[in-house]
Design an enzyme around this catalytic site. Structure first.
Site, PDB file in Angstrom:
ATOM      1  CG  ASP A  67     -32.071 -29.841 -30.766  1.00 34.80           C
ATOM      2  OD1 ASP A  67     -31.443 -29.115 -31.556  1.00 34.80           O
ATOM      3  OD2 ASP A  67     -32.364 -31.013 -31.032  1.00 34.80           O
ATOM      4  CG  ASN A 136     -32.561 -42.833 -30.621  1.00 33.99           C
ATOM      5  OD1 ASN A 136     -32.851 -41.909 -31.372  1.00 33.99           O
ATOM      6  ND2 ASN A 136     -32.129 -42.641 -29.381  1.00 33.99           N
ATOM      7  CG  HIS A 138     -33.156 -38.526 -31.468  1.00 32.79           C
ATOM      8  ND1 HIS A 138     -31.990 -38.938 -30.853  1.00 32.79           N
ATOM      9  CD2 HIS A 138     -32.751 -37.702 -32.465  1.00 32.79           C
ATOM     10  CE1 HIS A 138     -30.943 -38.388 -31.450  1.00 32.79           C
ATOM     11  NE2 HIS A 138     -31.389 -37.628 -32.424  1.00 32.79           N
ATOM     12  CD  GLU A 143     -32.383 -39.261 -27.070  1.00 35.77           C
ATOM     13  OE1 GLU A 143     -32.773 -39.989 -28.008  1.00 35.77           O
ATOM     14  OE2 GLU A 143     -31.194 -38.902 -26.955  1.00 35.77           O
TER      15      GLU A 143
HETATM   16  C1  F6R Z   1     -30.327 -31.615 -34.151  1.00 31.41           C
HETATM   17  C2  F6R Z   1     -31.303 -32.559 -33.626  1.00 31.41           C
HETATM   18  C3  F6R Z   1     -31.177 -34.034 -33.811  1.00 31.41           C
HETATM   19  C4  F6R Z   1     -30.550 -34.450 -35.125  1.00 31.41           C
HETATM   20  C5  F6R Z   1     -30.387 -35.973 -35.183  1.00 31.41           C
HETATM   21  C6  F6R Z   1     -29.614 -36.409 -36.414  1.00 31.41           C
HETATM   22  O1  F6R Z   1     -30.697 -30.287 -33.918  1.00 31.41           O
HETATM   23  O2  F6R Z   1     -32.231 -32.158 -33.033  1.00 31.41           O
HETATM   24  O3  F6R Z   1     -32.443 -34.605 -33.701  1.00 31.41           O
HETATM   25  O4  F6R Z   1     -31.355 -34.017 -36.187  1.00 31.41           O
HETATM   26  O5  F6R Z   1     -29.692 -36.407 -34.049  1.00 31.41           O
HETATM   27  O6  F6R Z   1     -28.331 -35.892 -36.368  1.00 31.41           O
HETATM   28  P1  F6R Z   1     -27.344 -35.989 -37.640  1.00 31.41           P
HETATM   29  O7  F6R Z   1     -28.001 -35.186 -38.710  1.00 31.41           O
HETATM   30  O8  F6R Z   1     -26.070 -35.377 -37.179  1.00 31.41           O
HETATM   31  O9  F6R Z   1     -27.271 -37.432 -37.996  1.00 31.41           O
END
Ligand code: F6R
Length: 509
Positions: A67, A136, A138, A143
Site C-alpha cells: 500500500d 481494527n 484491517h 478497512e
Molecule cells: C502497512 C499496512 C498496515 C499495517 C497495519 C499494522 O503496509 O498495510 O496494514 O500492517 O496497520 O501497522 P503496525 O505494524 O505499524 O502496527
C-alpha cells in the site's frame, strides 16, 4: 493455517526471517509483497543481518508493495516506499528494476490500481505476501467494511488508522487516502505471512481467528486461504483459546467405522442435508450411501451451493444453463424421494472470494432444516468451488452449532478432484448392486454434464477401486480387521461438530 506463538517481538521477527529465508531457498526468483509499519521492521532488520551473515544472494527476487499513501511518491521521506527502501531494499542491495512501488502520485489513482494489479499478474503473481494487522482488523489498507472481492483500489483510511499512523508524519496528519492491494488480491498470493505483536493487537487477532467471517474484520478472510502462517508474540496471542493455539491436542479422530451391507447406518430417523458444490456433485460423491439412507427411511434434502453456470453447455445463455442445471438437480433429488434447493452462493460470481452473506445464506438453511447429518465436499478439495463451498459450510456449521447448542455430524466425501490419502478417511459404506445403480442414475440425471464428461464412469470406477484397495491398504499396516467388501464402496471423513467450549477447557488436557 499455521500459528506460531513466540515469546516477544524479537523472537517473532527472527522466526519470520527464518521462514522467509527458507522460502527464498526454495524459489530464489520469488515475488515478495512487503508491508510497512512497526510490526515488520524487526523482521527486515533480521533479514538484512541474515543476508550478510549467511551470504545468501537475494538479487533474483522481485518486491511488490502492499500500500502507499495517495499524494506521496516513492522519493517522499514519509512514503511507505521510502520506509521499505531504507529498511530493506537498499540494505539488501536490490536493483531498482526489481522493486515495484505503487505510484502514490498517479493522476488517475483508480487506473494506477488496475495497472498495479496487472503488473502483479505479469510478474506471475505474489509468492509470499507479508502482512501486519491493524487494531481494527484491517489488512493492508482494507478497512472494516471493504467487500472481500475487491481488488487493488483507492481506500479512504479510517480515523483510528490515521491516528495510529500519525506519528510517522512531521505534520502529525496521516493522509486521508491510500492505494492498497484489495482483499481479493491478497488472497491470490500463494503464501501469506502475517505478523502481530503487542497487547494492542490481541483483540484483532482473537476476532480474526475466533470470530465469524466478517467484512468488518478484514483479517477474518485469511482463514479461507490455504497457506497462511501467523507469527504472534505472547501479548498478541493472549486472548486466544487453547483450542485455537493447539488444535491438535483437541482433535481426536474417530476410529474407522465400516457399514457393511445388511447393517443399519442409523437406527433412528435422521434429517440429512446433502450439500453439493455444483449441482451434480452429490451423487458423484455419496450417491450409493444416500441410496442406503433412503432405503432406511431417512429424510434427505439436496442443496447445490452454486448454480454451476460456468460448465460448458453448447449454445446456451447463462440463464438457460442455470435453469437447466436446477432442473437436473431436481430430477436427481426425485430419484432419492427428495427435493433440490439451489443456494446460488455469490463466491462463484466473485472469483471464489467468500462473503459473510454467503455464510448467512447457508446458516438460514441450517436454521430452517436442523439437520442431524450433513454431507459435503472436503475442505482439502483442490477444486476452488468445492473447497470454498466446504469452507463456507464449515463456517456456517460452526455458527449454527454455537447458536443452537446442537451437535451434528459432517461427512466429507471424495470425488473426481479430490481423493483421500490412506489415513484421511474414517468411514466406509459398502454398497449393494442397487445402491450403485441408484448412484449412477443420480449422476446421469445431469445429462448436460454427462454429455461433456462421463462422470458416471469415473465415479463407478472409483467406487469399485476403493472396494478392492481399501481392505488391503488397511490390513497391510494397521492390522485393522476389515472383511472383504462388496463390489463397490464409498469412503468419508466423519467429524462431530460440537459447540465450542463443550470440548475445551481453558488449559489443554
Ligand atoms: C502497512 C499496512 C498496515 C499495517 C497495519 C499494522 O503496509 O498495510 O496494514 O500492517 O496497520 O501497522 P503496525 O505494524 O505499524 O502496527
Amino acid at each position: 493455517m499455521r500459528i506460531i506463538q513466540t515469546s516477544d517481538y524479537q523472537e517473532m521477527s527472527r522466526t519470520a526471517a527464518l521462514l522467509i529465508l527458507n522460502q527464498l531457498l526454495e524459489k530464489p526468483q520469488a515475488v515478495i509483497g512487503l508491508a510497512t509499519g512497526h510490526t515488520p521492521s524487526g523482521l527486515y532488520r533480521e533479514w538484512v543481518l541474515a543476508r550478510y551473515s549467511l551470504g545468501i544472494a537475494m538479487n533474483g527476487l522481485h518486491f511488490c508493495h502492499l500500500d502507499e499513501y495517495l499524494g506521496l511518491d516513492h522519493t517522499h521521506p514519509e512514503s511507505m516506499a521510502a520506509f521499505l527502501h531504507q529498511h530493506l531494499i537498499q540494505p539488501l542491495g536490490i536493483p531498482a528494476e526489481r522493486v515495484h512501488y505503487m505510484p502514490g502520485l498517479a493522476a488517475d489513482p483508480e487506473q494506477a490500481c488496475r495497472d498495479y494489479e496487472a503488473l502483479i499478474e505479469q510478474l506471475g503473481g505474489i509468492d509470499l505476501q507479508i502482512l501486519g494487522i491493524g487494531q481494527n482488523g484491517h489488512i493492508a489498507f482494507n478497512e472494516p467494511g471493504t467487500p472481500f472481492h475487491r481488488q487493488t483500489h483507492l481506500a479512504r483510511l479510517s480515523d483510528s488508522t490515521r491516528q495510529a499512523n500519525a506519528h510517522y508524519f512531521r505534520s502529525g496528519q496521516t493522509p486521508e487516502y491510500a492505494l492498497t492491494l484489495g482483499p481479493a488480491t491478497i488472497m491470490k498470493a500463494r503464501r501469506i505471512l502475517l505478523l502481530a505483536s503487542g497487547a494492542n493487537k490481541a483483540n484483532a487477532i482473537q476476532h480474526m481467528l475466533e470470530g465469524p467471517l466478517d467484512e468488518n474484520c478484514p483479517a477474518t478472510l485469511l482463514r479461507f486461504h490455504p497457506h497462511v502462517t501467523l507469527i504472534l508474540d505472547r501479548e498478541a496471542a493472549a486472548k486466544l483459546s487453547p483450542m485455537t493455539l493447539h488444535p491438535a491436542e483437541y482433535c481426536h479422530p474417530a476410529p474407522l467405522t465400516v457399514f457393511y451391507q445388511g447393517t443399519v447406518l442409523f437406527p433412528e430417523r435422521k434429517r440429512i442435508l446433502v450439500c453439493a458444490p455444483h449441482p451434480d456433485d452429490a451423487s458423484i460423491g455419496c450417491g450409493g450411501t444416500l441410496s442406503r439412507l433412503k432405503a432406511e427411511g431417512h429424510e434427505l434434502l439436496f442443496v447445490s451451493m452454486t448454480t454451476g453456470h460456468r460448465a460448458e453447455i453448447p449454445e446456451s445463455s447463462q440463464e438457460e444453463r442455470i435453469r437447466l442445471r436446477q432442473q437436473e438437480a431436481e430430477a436427481e433429488a426425485a430419484l432419492y424421494d427428495s427435493q433440490a434447493v439451489g443456494l446460488a452462493l455469490e463466491f462463484y460470481e466473485h472469483n471464489y472470494c467468500p462473503s459473510s452473506q454467503d455464510v448467512a445464506r447457508i446458516r438460514t438453511l441450517l436454521q430452517n432444516y436442523h439437520p442431524d447429518l450433513v454431507f459435503s465436499a472436503s475442505e482439502a478439495d483442490r477444486h476452488p468451488a468445492h473447497r470454498m463451498s466446504a469452507l463456507l459450510l464449515n463456517e456456517a456449521l460452526q455458527q449454527y452449532v454455537q447458536t443452537t447448542g446442537r451437535s451434528l455430524q459432517r461427512w466429507s466425501y471424495e470425488g473426481p478432484w479430490f481423493l483421500f490419502a490412506r489415513d484421511d478417511f474414517n468411514t466406509v459404506v459398502e454398497l449393494g448392486h442397487a445402491d450403485l445403480q441408484l448412484k449412477l442414475a443420480g449422476i446421469q440425471a445431469h445429462q448436460s454434464q454427462i454429455r461433456r464428461k462421463r462422470y458416471d464412469l469415473a465415479a463407478e470406477a472409483l467406487a469399485r477401486f476403493r472396494a478392492i484397495t481399501t481392505p488391503e491398504s488397511r490390513l497391510s499396516n494397521f492390522g485393522t480387521e476389515l472383511q472383504n467388501l462388496g463390489e463397490a464402496i464409498e469412503i468419508f471423513q466423519r467429524v462431530e461438530i460440537k459447540p465450542r467450549g463443550e470440548n475445551e477447557n481453558r488449559t489443554p488436557p
